[in-house]
Design an enzyme around this catalytic site. Structure first.
Site, PDB file in Angstrom:
ATOM      1  N   GLU A 123       0.836  -1.197   0.000  1.00  0.00           N
ATOM      2  CA  GLU A 123       0.000   0.000   0.000  1.00  0.00           C
ATOM      3  C   GLU A 123       0.872   1.249   0.000  1.00  0.00           C
ATOM      4  OE1 GLU A 123      -3.517   2.086   2.735  1.00  0.00           O
ATOM      5  OE2 GLU A 123      -2.217   0.548   3.595  1.00  0.00           O
TER       6      GLU A 123
ATOM      7  N   LYS B 194      -9.840   1.805  -3.298  1.00  0.00           N
ATOM      8  CA  LYS B 194     -10.307   1.311  -2.001  1.00  0.00           C
ATOM      9  C   LYS B 194     -11.706   1.829  -1.694  1.00  0.00           C
ATOM     10  CE  LYS B 194      -8.893   1.090   2.881  1.00  0.00           C
ATOM     11  NZ  LYS B 194      -7.905   1.542   3.892  1.00  0.00           N
TER      12      LYS B 194
ATOM     13  N   CYS C  86      -5.573  -2.770   2.856  1.00  0.00           N
ATOM     14  CA  CYS C  86      -5.465  -2.620   4.304  1.00  0.00           C
ATOM     15  C   CYS C  86      -6.729  -3.051   5.050  1.00  0.00           C
ATOM     16  CB  CYS C  86      -5.087  -1.172   4.624  1.00  0.00           C
ATOM     17  SG  CYS C  86      -4.619  -0.886   6.347  1.00  0.00           S
TER      18      CYS C  86
END
Length: 487
Positions: free
Chosen positions: A248, A310, A362
């Site tokens: 990330e 995301k 994440c």
């Protein structure tokens, strides 16, 4: 005090401690205090204290990101963390309160626990952390995960702790939750440990790059060229025919500003039969204005092959609620990259080396239904993260443990690449096949097995288990025990 102590024991069942036997002990003690409550209001207080102990200790690591990297003074970071824990603890106050109202049955208690955990996972964007079932990922009971995911494991854990208390108190119908618990545990032990999925091709070589760039300097302007050099140098010696993963925000510049460098790296790997998937920030220009995303991009021979933005953003970390009112009040609300926009649910999965990759950035890997839904046409799961925000605390270990259960639920291999650990390769049974040490710069070489097929949890999600929980709540109320006050 017993309720608070019982809650403090709960996180010790999770990584990095791993004292799994404390899970039913904690739940059982909490249920015991519920039995001793003199009123619904008393039960509410005891449940809130139980939740306060659970999250006050279980997510104490939150203050690390606030203080060490968010420029918030310690005298402010600790109370902020405490306030957050106190708010989340209300879910368990409500669990205890409703359980008392419905007769203090283990069946109703377990059903309410699962339902309110589910609500906690989506209300106000949700906080799906420390579900009880995660602590069972390394036990034989994890064989139930493909059937009902973390929800079925949580139900078993709560029934286990609460039914013992009912038996000790010799309450009416105590045999029923005990029998249900034994049946579920026996089913897990006798169930063949074979997945509902199957291999869909030969094994594929993979290399997960861990840059280990300290969080306190990562976003500095002076680190831009240095960051490129670190990942370029780590990637150059990777053998041919390898899928290469960067974590990330591996690059701290928008793809639109450094697409030449990124595309060149992808082309160099593609010329040797490989491919690149990397995390990086993304800028989108449209008539509605400019938006920013925390993204994963797949890069091939001809450059960008696909991008995923995301969806599940972290409040205050990636976006600031009511930002017109609170942004600028304290430095923590102005963290780098705290102005992201969530991606759309309809985004396709990524493609690399002939495989379909279900990507998660994440925090997203903690949403079981999201992962199950995106895994239907995928050959493997990929999650990238930057747990450097939480230093040497328990946070990264808890995050890793919870991610592993997604592999069990979907019957697919999971690749997990992070900036500073825990970087690992997990098989379809949730077992770690390879991993890198934390806080070391390096490359994890390994293989993954692409798999296809659907587990029952992927097909039906939490629906059947919410229905079962509702049945247990109703049955618990109908068969509510006569509570003894002398034990």
């Amino acid at each position: 005090m017993l309720a608070l102590t019982a809650g403090l024991l709960f996180p010790l069942a999770f990584a990095p401690y791993g004292w799994v036997f404390l899970l039913p002990v904690s739940i059982g003690l909490g249920f015991w205090t519920l039995q001793r409550a003199g009123s619904a209001r008393d039960a509410l207080l005891r449940g809130w204290l139980y939740g306060l102990g659970m999250f006050g200790f279980g997510v104490a690591w939150l203050h690390v990101s606030m203080h060490d990297y968010g420029f918030m003074p310690l005298w402010m970071a600790v109370p902020f963390t405490g306030i957050f824990a106190a708010v989340i603890a209300l879910y368990y106050g409500l669990t205890f309160y409703l359980s008392w109202k419905l007769g203090r049955s283990a069946l109703a208690f377990a059903g309410l626990w699962v339902v309110l955990d589910w609500v906690r996972g989506w209300l106000l964007t949700g906080f799906p952390w420390l579900y009880a079932g995660y602590a069972l990922v390394d036990t034989p009971l994890a064989r139930l995960a493909p059937l009902g995911g973390v929800w079925l494991l949580t139900l078993v854990a709560v029934l286990m702790g609460a039914s013992v208390v009912m038996l000790l108190r010799r309450q009416r119908h105590a045999w029923l939750p005990a029998a249900l618990t034994v049946a579920l545990m026996t089913g897990a032990l006798l169930m063949p440990d074979t997945p509902f999925t199957h291999a869909s091709g030969p094994r594929q070589k993979v290399a997960l790059v861990q840059g280990n760039i300290p969080q306190d300097i990562k976003w500095q302007m002076t680190m831009r060229s240095a960051t490129r050099e670190i990942y370029q140098d780590l990637t150059a010696p990777i053998p041919a025919d390898t899928l290469v993963i960067w974590p990330e925000s591996a690059m701290i510049e928008f793809y639109q500003d450094i697409h030449g460098f990124i595309d060149d790296q992808g082309k160099a790997l593609a010329d040797r039969g490989g491919a690149l998937i990397t995390g990086l920030p993304w800028r989108s220009d449209s008539d509605a204005g400019i938006t920013y995303h925390n993204s994963i991009a797949s890069i091939g021979k001809d450059g960008l092959r696909g991008v995923y933005h995301k969806q599940k953003l972290v409040p205050f970390g990636e976006y600031v609620p009511m930002q017109s009112l609170i942004r600028g009040l304290i430095p923590f609300f102005d963290l780098p990259m705290s102005g992201f926009t969530p991606g759309k649910p309809s985004q396709p999965n990524l493609r690399a080396l002939g495989h379909t990759v279900a990507p998660f950035v994440c925090y997203e890997i903690l949403y079981p239904d999201l992962v199950a839904e995106r895994s239907h046409n995928a050959d493997l799961l990929l999650t990238i993260s930057n747990d450097a925000w939480f230093g040497h605390s328990a946070g990264p270990h808890q995050h890793f443990q919870m991610a592993r259960l997604r592999a069990r639920e979907t019957g697919r291999w999971l690749l997990r690449d992070t900036n500073n650990g825990i970087t690992a390769i997990i098989n379809e049974k949730g077992q770690v096949t390879d991993r890198l040490p934390q806080f070391e710069r390096g490359v994890l070489y390994g293989e993954y097995q692409p798999r296809r097929g659907q587990t029952p949890f992927m097909r039906f999600g939490i629906g059947p288990w919410l229905l079962l929980s509702a049945v247990l709540i109703g049955l618990g109320y109908a068969l509510r025990p006569q509570v003894r006050s002398d034990i």
